[in-house]
Design a protein around this motif. Structure first.
Motif, mmCIF file in Angstrom:
data_model
loop_
_atom_site.group_PDB
_atom_site.id
_atom_site.type_symbol
_atom_site.label_atom_id
_atom_site.label_comp_id
_atom_site.label_asym_id
_atom_site.label_seq_id
_atom_site.Cartn_x
_atom_site.Cartn_y
_atom_site.Cartn_z
ATOM 1 N N VAL A 199 45.017 52.595 99.063
ATOM 2 C CA VAL A 199 45.949 52.853 97.958
ATOM 3 C C VAL A 199 47.184 51.972 98.125
ATOM 4 O O VAL A 199 47.653 51.339 97.189
ATOM 5 N N LEU A 200 47.727 51.971 99.355
ATOM 6 C CA LEU A 200 48.916 51.164 99.656
ATOM 7 C C LEU A 200 48.672 50.496 101.008
ATOM 8 O O LEU A 200 48.285 51.176 101.958
ATOM 9 N N PRO A 201 48.907 49.193 101.099
ATOM 10 C CA PRO A 201 48.595 48.512 102.357
ATOM 11 C C PRO A 201 49.405 49.077 103.520
ATOM 12 O O PRO A 201 50.557 49.489 103.346
ATOM 13 N N TYR A 202 48.790 49.049 104.675
ATOM 14 C CA TYR A 202 49.385 49.559 105.901
ATOM 15 C C TYR A 202 50.766 48.958 106.142
ATOM 16 O O TYR A 202 51.742 49.669 106.401
ATOM 17 N N THR B 65 56.396 49.407 106.969
ATOM 18 C CA THR B 65 57.691 48.734 106.819
ATOM 19 C C THR B 65 58.657 49.614 106.034
ATOM 20 O O THR B 65 59.797 49.853 106.457
ATOM 21 N N GLY B 66 58.164 50.116 104.903
ATOM 22 C CA GLY B 66 59.022 50.988 104.093
ATOM 23 C C GLY B 66 59.492 52.186 104.893
ATOM 24 O O GLY B 66 60.672 52.542 104.880
ATOM 25 N N GLY B 67 58.554 52.810 105.602
ATOM 26 C CA GLY B 67 58.887 54.010 106.386
ATOM 27 C C GLY B 67 59.947 53.716 107.421
ATOM 28 O O GLY B 67 60.931 54.466 107.561
ATOM 29 N N LEU C 130 58.903 61.064 97.929
ATOM 30 C CA LEU C 130 59.803 62.179 98.234
ATOM 31 C C LEU C 130 60.324 62.083 99.671
ATOM 32 O O LEU C 130 61.505 62.371 99.938
ATOM 33 N N VAL C 131 59.452 61.659 100.593
ATOM 34 C CA VAL C 131 59.894 61.488 101.984
ATOM 35 C C VAL C 131 60.999 60.430 102.041
ATOM 36 O O VAL C 131 62.029 60.601 102.708
ATOM 37 N N ALA C 132 60.791 59.337 101.300
ATOM 38 C CA ALA C 132 61.800 58.282 101.287
ATOM 39 C C ALA C 132 63.123 58.807 100.739
ATOM 40 O O ALA C 132 64.197 58.566 101.301
ATOM 41 N N ALA C 133 63.049 59.571 99.641
ATOM 42 C CA ALA C 133 64.270 60.130 99.047
ATOM 43 C C ALA C 133 64.957 61.069 100.040
ATOM 44 O O ALA C 133 66.185 61.089 100.167
ATOM 45 N N LEU C 134 64.163 61.837 100.767
ATOM 46 C CA LEU C 134 64.716 62.770 101.750
ATOM 47 C C LEU C 134 65.522 62.013 102.809
ATOM 48 O O LEU C 134 66.652 62.392 103.138
#
Lengths: 466, 365
Positions: free
Chosen positions: B141-144, B149-151, B331-335
């Motif tokens: 769905v989304l590349p590793y 990196t985003g996380g 949502l995790v990113a927003a948190l």
């Protein structure tokens, strides 16, 4: 609106410690109970809200006191403060029963204050509630709710329907609406009448307008007056009250503990004429603070000023109100509205009467005394000479009144001829004068209220079941 | 001392210090007694020592409607909001991201949208709506690389901003860096935090819901705290599985990451829901509306993170997985991005206040 069911065997009048103890006891004994508290919900609890500890006899210090306190020693203390004027049988009963109070209180939800490294130290004779009196009252109300006691706020008794020595109904006012409530027994625990200025004026005249009432504005004594009107036998000096010196800027009612001024032994106290009128250093402050309310009440316009200088600031508990502060005594006199020359003469005479050879020891009766001064200052007399000077205005702050109704050992209210009403009981300040006719013992009002509250509640319930 | 807030705070604590009936309840009152003149740093310290149990408010004979209007829980809740605004860095972001419902909602939507776009751009729209199975399903769905990196960026940002806030707070409460290196104080404060010691109030619990004391609030809070820790453990274990052991998710139901994640997620849902319900039923007089708004926003966001995480577990083999994964990650990113400016950060300031208390009490003893 939900219509409350007001039927009850026992009606308890009042909403403080004594009333709650009576309601809980009567309910425990199986009676249905209705409690009428004059105050609104958030101000419930009478003067108990301002208390923090109860005195009780104990042979085991437990975790919350620092030593034993026998009934004999308790009695000695009581006889000393009252000058022996106490109903001995009722006093003995109170002291004996006091021993079971902490266990009973704890069972009904009260929590205790543990020793801290802070300022609140435990004492030998009294046990302190965690959070003070309002927390205790809240715990009792919670317990009362769980036990099924009905409680009405903004509800007060104005009169009684009495027939052949027994109350048949209480004439009440509930949220301003007159209502007649029938009952089979009634407990009167409505406190003293110190918040009723018109009543105080009967004995004190206009000066009563200058009194500050330290507790609830709801102690108007209406139920007490009704009982006396119906022939209950009074007890205690009607003019008598317990009063301390409070900051004159305190609210008229309900200022409680924080309005007290503890600066007096560290300086001088003058009236509005700029004259001293009593020995500020007569004894250790805890033994003397309770006389200053009466002393100030006797001064012109019922006002006085405690004056200290910069040397002693920090020696006493700070007041919540900022002191008047000035670089010179004449400037301070102007702030107080006192004639500067008169104040200056007083201070000169006072300073001149101190030889300066004493050693100032604030924690004990030291040898710093004036010589040849009237009135003298017998301890802690330091010259008033270091600006800035500070002054606290003082008024009499009334804690409670002594007038009440006579009771017997079952807490029955007695009539003029000494015979009891069949089903009328009293507890708390409205009968404490039987035991504490004058003077003051810290935490003893709650002892009497708790002991007689329990007795009254139990008695009322057993009368209902008889 | 010049602002109306500070003079009100000074008046209220003058009353407390003259009365002292509440000093057995919690750490706030003994700390206040050591400060006869309050600075704004003192107020921030006291505010973060307060765990909002309201025992003092309930016990106070000077609480409204008394004319003195002593309301310490409200005063300190308002001061806590200011703490989060004033100390969290960078201050421009702090103003922008100040936890309010709208900004958090918009940010969450933007994060979700960004992830959906990234997923569609890299793996195609069809990847988003197809069912995937087997190892590495999520990365179809989304590349590793994009996910990790985003996380990492988002997590590092959250941690860095919170640490900067903590340092600013420590400085203004007159703490020196040297005295913070006090292992015993750090450990004792950690124990206080782990057990939520000061949420017991005077022992009978908090006044939530209104007019009755219970320990419900403390228990729900423990669920949230430890549920969150479980979720962090789950994430860490997953990273180890993946990057050290080269086992790609989705992991089996009985694997450690999934077990921790599931238990943690359930604890979070129960805890967040419980706290939300208790808060809704609590007395509003001893509360600050700005603080309550922050609380709700945080509880709802955290609850949504947990709910979407659990849903992802249940539906991971279905065609809904792609969208659910994007929503969950958004949502995790927003948190994490809002964490330093909202309720989340109370963990940092409260802990530092507890450390300071330990140091101060040791010194006073």
């Amino acid at each position: 609106m939900e219509v409350p069911d007001l039927d009850a065997d026992v009606i308890v009048l009042g909403g403080g410690n004594a009333a709650l103890c009576a309601a809980l006891s009567a309910r425990s004994e199986g009676a249905t109970v209705l409690l009428l508290e004059k105050a609104p919900f958030h101000l419930r609890g009478g003067n108990t809200r301002h208390t923090r500890d109860v005195r009780y006899a104990h042979l085991d210090p437990g975790s919350y006191t620092t030593g034993i306190y026998t009934e004999d020693e308790f009695m000695e203390d009581l006889l000393r403060v009252t000058g022996g004027e106490t109903n001995r049988a009722l006093a003995e009963l109170t002291l004996r029963e006091s021993q079971t109070l902490p266990e009973w209180m704890e069972r009904h939800g009260v929590r205790w204050q543990k020793p801290l490294q802070g300022t609140l130290h435990l004492t030998r004779t009294n046990i302190f509630f965690l959070g003070g009196g309002k927390a205790m009252v809240n715990a009792y109300y919670e317990t009362a709710k769980k036990m099924g006691v009905k409680v009405l706020y903004e509800a007060t008794a104005r009169d009684f329907v009495i027939d052949r020595g027994a109350v048949r109904a209480v004439v009440a006012e509930i949220a301003g609406v007159p209502t007649k409530l029938s009952c089979r027994a009634v407990v009167v625990a409505t406190g003293g009448f110190e918040a009723n200025l018109a009543w105080l004026k009967r004995y004190w005249g206009e000066p009563a307008d200058n009194f500050i009432i330290r507790g609830t504005p709801h102690n108007d004594g209406v139920a007490l007056a009704a009982l006396l009107e119906h022939g209950a036998k009074p007890v205690g000096d009607p003019k008598g009250f317990h009063a301390v010196a409070v900051d004159a800027r305190s609210p008229k009612f309900d200022g409680g503990i924080i309005t007290r001024i503890d600066a007096i032994p560290f300086g001088i106290v003058v009236n509005k004429l700029g004259r001293r009128f009593y020995d500020e250093g007569e004894d250790l402050w805890p033994k003397r603070y309770a006389i200053w309310g009466r002393l100030v009440a006797e001064q012109p316009d019922q006002i006085a000023y405690a004056i200290v200088d910069a040397k002693v600031v920090g020696r006493f508990m700070p007041s919540v109100f900022e002191p008047m502060r000035a670089g010179s005594l004449s400037a301070l006199a102007e702030m107080m509205g006192i004639d500067a020359a008169a104040l200056s003469a007083t201070v000169e005479a006072y300073n001149g009467a101190i030889d300066g050879r004493g050693t100032f020891k604030p924690g004990e009766l030291d040898d710093c005394a004036t010589a040849g001064l009237v009135p003298p200052k017998t301890h802690w007399a330091l010259p008033l000479d270091t600006p800035p000077y500070q002054a606290y205005p003082l008024r009499p702050g009334i804690t409670f009144t002594y007038l009440g109704v006579s009771v017997d050992e079952q807490a029955h209210v007695l009539m003029q001829d000494g015979a009891p009403f069949a089903n009328v009981y009293a507890a708390g300040e409205c009968m404490a004068g039987n035991i504490l006719s004058r003077g003051y013992l810290a935490g003893f009002g709650l002892t009497i209220g708790s002991v007689f509250g329990r007795i009254a509640g139990k008695g009322a319930a057993s009368h209902v079941h008889a | 001392m010049s602002t109306p807030e500070m003079s009100d705070a000074q008046w209220q604590f003058n009353v407390c210090n003259a009365c002292r009936y509440c000093e057995g309840y919690c750490a706030v009152f003994p700390a206040a007694e050591l400060r006869s003149t309050l600075t704004s740093g003192d107020l921030a310290y006291l505010a973060n020592l307060c765990h909002d149990c309201r025992d003092c408010y309930d016990a106070c004979m000077y609480a409204p409607p008394h004319e003195f209007e002593i309301n310490i829980p409200k005063l300190l809740a308002e001061a806590r909001v200011k703490t989060y605004e004033r100390y969290s860095r960078p201050s421009a972001l702090s103003r922008l991201l100040r936890a309010n419902g709208w900004s958090t909602a918009l940010l969450s939507i933007a994060a979700i949208a960004l992830i959906l776009v990234a997923a569609a751009a890299t793996r195609g729209v069809s990847g988003l709506f197809a069912a995937h199975g087997g190892a590495g399903a999520f990365y179809r769905v989304l590349p590793y690389a994009a996910m990790v990196t985003g996380g990492i960026v988002v997590a590092l940002f959250g941690v860095a901003a919170a640490v900067a806030g903590g340092v600013a707070f420590w400085n203004e409460t007159h703490g020196s860096l040297g005295e913070s290196v006090n292992l015993r104080a750090l450990a004792r404060a950690a124990a206080d935090a782990a057990t939520l010691r000061w949420m017991k109030g005077g022992g009978a619990g908090c006044y939530y819901p209104e007019q009755g004391r219970s320990n419900a609030r403390r228990r729900f809070h423990a669920l949230v705290m430890w549920g969150f820790v479980c979720a962090l453990v789950s994430t860490t274990l997953a990273a180890i599985d993946q990057d050290v052991l080269h086992i790609l998710p989705p992991f089996p139901i009985l694997s450690a990451p999934v077990l921790f994640g599931t238990v943690g997620g359930l604890m979070l849902v129960v805890g967040c829901t419980g706290l939300t319900v208790l808060k809704a039923g609590s007395d509003k007089v001893p509360a600050a509306s700005a603080m309550a708004a922050m609380d709700y926003v945080f509880l709802v966001l955290l609850n949504l993170v947990a709910v979407t995480g659990l849903a992802l577990l249940v539906l991971r083999a279905s065609a809904a997985m792609g969208v659910l994964l994007s929503v969950h990650l958004g949502l995790v990113a927003a948190l994490f991005v809002t964490a330093p400016y909202g309720k989340f950060v109370h963990a940092v300031y409260r802990y530092l206040a507890l450390v300071k208390r330990q140091i101060e009490q040791e010194r006073a003893a």
